[in-house]
Scaffold this active site. Structure first.
Site, mmCIF file in Angstrom:
data_model
loop_
_atom_site.group_PDB
_atom_site.id
_atom_site.type_symbol
_atom_site.label_atom_id
_atom_site.label_comp_id
_atom_site.label_asym_id
_atom_site.label_seq_id
_atom_site.Cartn_x
_atom_site.Cartn_y
_atom_site.Cartn_z
ATOM 1 N N SER A 1 0.676 -0.957 -0.008
ATOM 2 C CA SER A 1 0.195 -0.129 -0.245
ATOM 3 C C SER A 1 1.030 1.523 -0.309
ATOM 4 C CB SER A 1 -0.866 -0.040 1.091
ATOM 5 O OG SER A 1 -2.045 1.095 1.246
ATOM 6 N N HIS B 1 -7.558 -5.957 0.866
ATOM 7 C CA HIS B 1 -6.224 -5.142 0.665
ATOM 8 C C HIS B 1 -5.356 -5.258 2.494
ATOM 9 C CE1 HIS B 1 -3.695 -1.463 -0.258
ATOM 10 N NE2 HIS B 1 -3.768 -0.964 0.977
ATOM 11 N N ASP C 1 -10.172 -5.952 -3.753
ATOM 12 C CA ASP C 1 -9.664 -5.066 -2.737
ATOM 13 C C ASP C 1 -10.343 -3.659 -3.167
ATOM 14 O OD1 ASP C 1 -7.494 -2.389 -1.903
ATOM 15 O OD2 ASP C 1 -5.483 -3.659 -2.350
#
Length: 249
Positions: free
Chosen positions: A149, A227, A193
């Site tokens: 991320s 995620h 995600d």
């Protein structure tokens, strides 16, 4: 520079440790995690730096990703710093989950009141490696960088601004202007995600740039994964193997 041991736990034949120190770049106390594989007891080891995402500390990766088994197998030290300075008493630094505390973005701030403390790029690329190399059995010529991320983007920033410094890295967006040593990029992306479906990640842009620049990239869209660290845990070993190809060459 003095290190204070915060914790030490036997793990996968080695030791998962957390240290605290006074950072000269960030002007505050910082914590970082370091996994020392069994190999570190007798030999120097390559180092993989892991940059975590928004809201994380050094704890998220070491308790959720399951990286220690792979690091032990391949004889790699893994260093995971915190994601931002903390306790700097800057107005507004704790008001948002994606700006300020836990959201340093691995860049050097250029404006007041942030620029004195929020220098995560300098911390990750300069201060922390010097600290690690001075205190642990590392091979300074063998280091790589990875992340998730915000940390994936941070890994890319660090690698692209320092051609040849890191032996391997994976990230989500590649700058089209890169000119440096040949890259070998591995990216895993969860198909479910929520940030992907919200068009905040844009992996297609990466694939297009890599194709144009003839940069080798393996992009794996993983069905059913989101995620979270459940996703990271599922593919962590593949990424350690990817780094080991170059770190142990």
């Amino acid at each position: 520079m003095a290190l204070t041991l915060v914790s030490s736990n036997k793990c996968a034949g080695g030791f998962q440790k957390v240290f605290e120190h006074e950072s000269t770049e960030l002007k505050c106390k910082m914590k970082f995690a370091v996994y020392l594989p069994p190999k570190a007891e007798t030999d120097k080891c390559a180092v993989m730096y892991w940059l975590s995402g928004l809201t994380c500390t050094e704890q998220n990766f070491i308790t959720k990703a399951g990286s220690q088994l792979g690091a032990a197998e391949h004889g790699i030290i893994i260093v995971a710093p915190d994601t931002s300075p903390r306790g700097c008493n800057i107005e507004g630094e704790d008001e948002s989950w994606d700006f300020g505390t836990g959201a340093g973005f691995y860049v050097n701030a250029t404006q007041d009141p942030w620029k004195t403390n929020y220098r995560m790029y300098a911390y990750v690329t300069e201060e922390l490696p010097k600290l690690i190399n001075a205190n642990f059995p590392t091979d300074p010529e063998k280091m790589s960088i990875s992340g998730h991320s915000m940390g994936g983007h941070g890994a890319l920033i660090c690698a692209l601004k320092n051609p040849g410094k890191y032996k391997a890295y994976d990230a989500t967006v590649l700058a089209a202007s890169y000119s440096g040593p040949q890259l070998d990029i591995l990216i895993d992306q969860g198909r479910d995600d929520q940030f992907l479906s919200a068009s905040q990640l844009l992996p297609d842009n990466l694939i297009a740039v890599c194709s144009e620049k003839k940069i080798p990239v393996v992009f794996r869209l993983q069905p059913g994964y989101d995620h979270s660290y459940f996703f990271i845990y599922s593919f962590m070993n593949d990424h350690i193997k990817h780094h080991a190809k170059y770190l142990n060459a």
